[in-house]
Design a protein around this motif. Structure first.
Motif, PDB file in Angstrom:
ATOM      1  N   VAL A  36      37.155 -16.715  27.706  1.00 26.76           N
ATOM      2  CA  VAL A  36      37.852 -15.438  27.550  1.00 26.76           C
ATOM      3  C   VAL A  36      39.184 -15.669  26.846  1.00 26.76           C
ATOM      4  CG1 VAL A  36      38.771 -13.418  28.737  1.00 26.76           C
ATOM      5  CG2 VAL A  36      36.742 -14.575  29.645  1.00 26.76           C
ATOM      6  N   GLU A  37      39.417 -14.908  25.785  1.00 29.29           N
ATOM      7  CA  GLU A  37      40.648 -15.012  25.008  1.00 29.29           C
ATOM      8  C   GLU A  37      41.487 -13.757  25.183  1.00 29.29           C
ATOM      9  OE1 GLU A  37      40.252 -16.591  20.895  1.00 29.29           O
ATOM     10  OE2 GLU A  37      38.093 -16.409  21.299  1.00 29.29           O
ATOM     11  N   LEU A  38      42.784 -13.957  25.312  1.00 26.89           N
ATOM     12  CA  LEU A  38      43.711 -12.829  25.388  1.00 26.89           C
ATOM     13  C   LEU A  38      44.069 -12.379  23.974  1.00 26.89           C
ATOM     14  CD1 LEU A  38      45.640 -10.947  26.932  1.00 26.89           C
ATOM     15  CD2 LEU A  38      47.339 -12.786  26.854  1.00 26.89           C
ATOM     16  N   ILE A  39      43.796 -11.122  23.671  1.00 28.07           N
ATOM     17  CA  ILE A  39      44.098 -10.577  22.346  1.00 28.07           C
ATOM     18  C   ILE A  39      45.479  -9.929  22.330  1.00 28.07           C
ATOM     19  CG2 ILE A  39      43.388  -8.907  20.593  1.00 28.07           C
ATOM     20  CD1 ILE A  39      40.525  -9.266  21.522  1.00 28.07           C
ATOM     21  N   SER A  40      45.745  -9.090  23.318  1.00 28.69           N
ATOM     22  CA  SER A  40      47.043  -8.418  23.394  1.00 28.69           C
ATOM     23  C   SER A  40      47.272  -7.941  24.816  1.00 28.69           C
ATOM     24  CB  SER A  40      47.109  -7.232  22.425  1.00 28.69           C
ATOM     25  OG  SER A  40      46.158  -6.243  22.784  1.00 28.69           O
ATOM     26  N   PHE A  41      48.513  -7.561  25.100  1.00 30.78           N
ATOM     27  CA  PHE A  41      48.825  -7.031  26.425  1.00 30.78           C
ATOM     28  C   PHE A  41      50.019  -6.093  26.337  1.00 30.78           C
ATOM     29  CE2 PHE A  41      51.302 -10.892  25.943  1.00 30.78           C
ATOM     30  CZ  PHE A  41      52.550 -10.559  26.450  1.00 30.78           C
ATOM     31  N   ASN A  42      50.052  -5.138  27.254  1.00 35.97           N
ATOM     32  CA  ASN A  42      51.168  -4.200  27.392  1.00 35.97           C
ATOM     33  C   ASN A  42      51.347  -3.910  28.873  1.00 35.97           C
ATOM     34  OD1 ASN A  42      52.137  -3.200  24.621  1.00 35.97           O
ATOM     35  ND2 ASN A  42      49.907  -2.999  24.443  1.00 35.97           N
ATOM     36  N   HIS A  43      52.593  -3.954  29.321  1.00 40.69           N
ATOM     37  CA  HIS A  43      52.869  -3.697  30.727  1.00 40.69           C
ATOM     38  C   HIS A  43      53.799  -2.493  30.868  1.00 40.69           C
ATOM     39  CE1 HIS A  43      50.717  -7.267  31.317  1.00 40.69           C
ATOM     40  NE2 HIS A  43      51.715  -8.144  31.295  1.00 40.69           N
ATOM     41  N   TYR A  44      53.461  -1.647  31.833  1.00 39.84           N
ATOM     42  CA  TYR A  44      54.227  -0.444  32.108  1.00 39.84           C
ATOM     43  C   TYR A  44      54.559  -0.415  33.601  1.00 39.84           C
ATOM     44  CZ  TYR A  44      51.749   0.649  27.772  1.00 39.84           C
ATOM     45  OH  TYR A  44      51.213   0.594  26.509  1.00 39.84           O
ATOM     46  N   PRO A  45      55.434   0.481  34.020  1.00 40.95           N
ATOM     47  CA  PRO A  45      55.701   0.596  35.457  1.00 40.95           C
ATOM     48  C   PRO A  45      54.417   0.884  36.232  1.00 40.95           C
ATOM     49  CG  PRO A  45      57.362   1.794  34.211  1.00 40.95           C
ATOM     50  CD  PRO A  45      56.310   1.378  33.224  1.00 40.95           C
ATOM     51  N   ASN A  46      54.086   0.016  37.152  1.00 42.21           N
ATOM     52  CA  ASN A  46      52.922   0.150  38.041  1.00 42.21           C
ATOM     53  C   ASN A  46      51.577  -0.112  37.366  1.00 42.21           C
ATOM     54  OD1 ASN A  46      54.643   0.869  40.160  1.00 42.21           O
ATOM     55  ND2 ASN A  46      54.481   3.044  39.683  1.00 42.21           N
ATOM     56  N   ILE A  47      51.559  -0.359  36.064  1.00 43.66           N
ATOM     57  CA  ILE A  47      50.298  -0.623  35.370  1.00 43.66           C
ATOM     58  C   ILE A  47      50.481  -1.765  34.370  1.00 43.66           C
ATOM     59  CG2 ILE A  47      48.493   0.293  33.865  1.00 43.66           C
ATOM     60  CD1 ILE A  47      49.050   3.046  34.905  1.00 43.66           C
ATOM     61  N   LYS A  48      49.574  -2.731  34.428  1.00 44.90           N
ATOM     62  CA  LYS A  48      49.538  -3.806  33.444  1.00 44.90           C
ATOM     63  C   LYS A  48      48.211  -3.731  32.698  1.00 44.90           C
ATOM     64  CE  LYS A  48      52.401  -7.086  36.066  1.00 44.90           C
ATOM     65  NZ  LYS A  48      52.447  -8.451  36.659  1.00 44.90           N
TER      66      LYS A  48
END
Length: 226
Positions: free
Chosen positions: A175-187
């Motif tokens: 499994v490869e990580l392509i992108s990520f975004n984190h917000y309040p209470n949600i990743k």
């Protein structure tokens, strides 16, 4: 007075496909019967100690305490109903001679389609590869994680972190990580799942491990206050 048919008909106007079989319709009656037989069972938390003392006292006539009475009149004393095999998702990816098609999960109907969702538990250390097989085999393009436990033997991390970028799970899946975004209470993370075909039968028949993409949504505030 109960009007099961009338209320069911009214609710189905706003909840399409709410009841889709005779067994489900019968279950409504069973729930009403359970509520009628059990009666009032709730009490304030502040009365917990008092209730425990009360429920431990045996009545002189039946010589049973309240725990025994509630257990006997409720569905708790009935044999559990096991889900039939057509309600569980099968694993189709061959990983080893010791692997099976079983995963602890169940299909759940969505708002407009039956069997639209799959509900499963947080994988154990020896079932992490099966979890990725479930996601890959059933083309799960979205995974919602309703927990945020610390990494441990009971709750092993089953996706690559931002630092490592890539992780192998079992003999088949990377499994490869392509992108990520984190917000309040949600990743959120977007992963590419690469599958290595290890079955001789699949190799000889020309089966290809086509990469697939899925997005994870982790609700970090669940269930505290939400």
């Amino acid at each position: 007075m109960y009007d099961v048919f009338g209320y069911t008909k009214k609710m189905r106007q706003a909840r399409k496909g709410m009841i889709e079989s005779v067994d489900q319709y019968k279950f409504v009656y069973e729930c009403l019967e359970e509520a009628h037989i059990s009666g009032k069972t709730w009490f304030p938390v502040s009365e917990l100690s008092q209730q425990m003392k009360y429920k431990s006292m045996k009545t002189p006539i039946t010589r049973q305490n309240e725990y025994q009475r509630e257990y006997q009149v409720s569905a708790l004393s009935r044999k559990p109903t096991l889900l039939s095999d057509n309600h569980r998702p099968y694993l189709t990816t061959f990983q080893s001679n010791d692997s099976t098609d079983y995963v602890n999960g169940v299909f759940v109907d969505g708002y407009t389609r039956s069997r639209e969702n799959i509900v499963t538990e947080w994988p154990m250390p020896h079932t992490v590869a099966d979890c990725w097989s479930l996601i890959y085999d059933h083309d799960c393009n979205s995974v919602v994680v309703l927990a945020n436990p610390e990494d441990s033997s009971n709750y092993p991390s089953f996706w690559p972190t931002e630092k490592e970028k890539r992780r192998k799970f079992g003999p088949v899946f990377t499994v490869e990580l392509i992108s990520f975004n984190h917000y309040p209470n949600i990743k959120t993370w977007i992963f590419r799942i690469n599958k290595k075909v290890v079955s001789l039968t699949e190799l000889m028949s020309g089966v290809k491990g086509v990469p697939k993409t899925t997005q994870f949504f982790q609700i970090t505030c669940w269930p505290l206050g939400h």
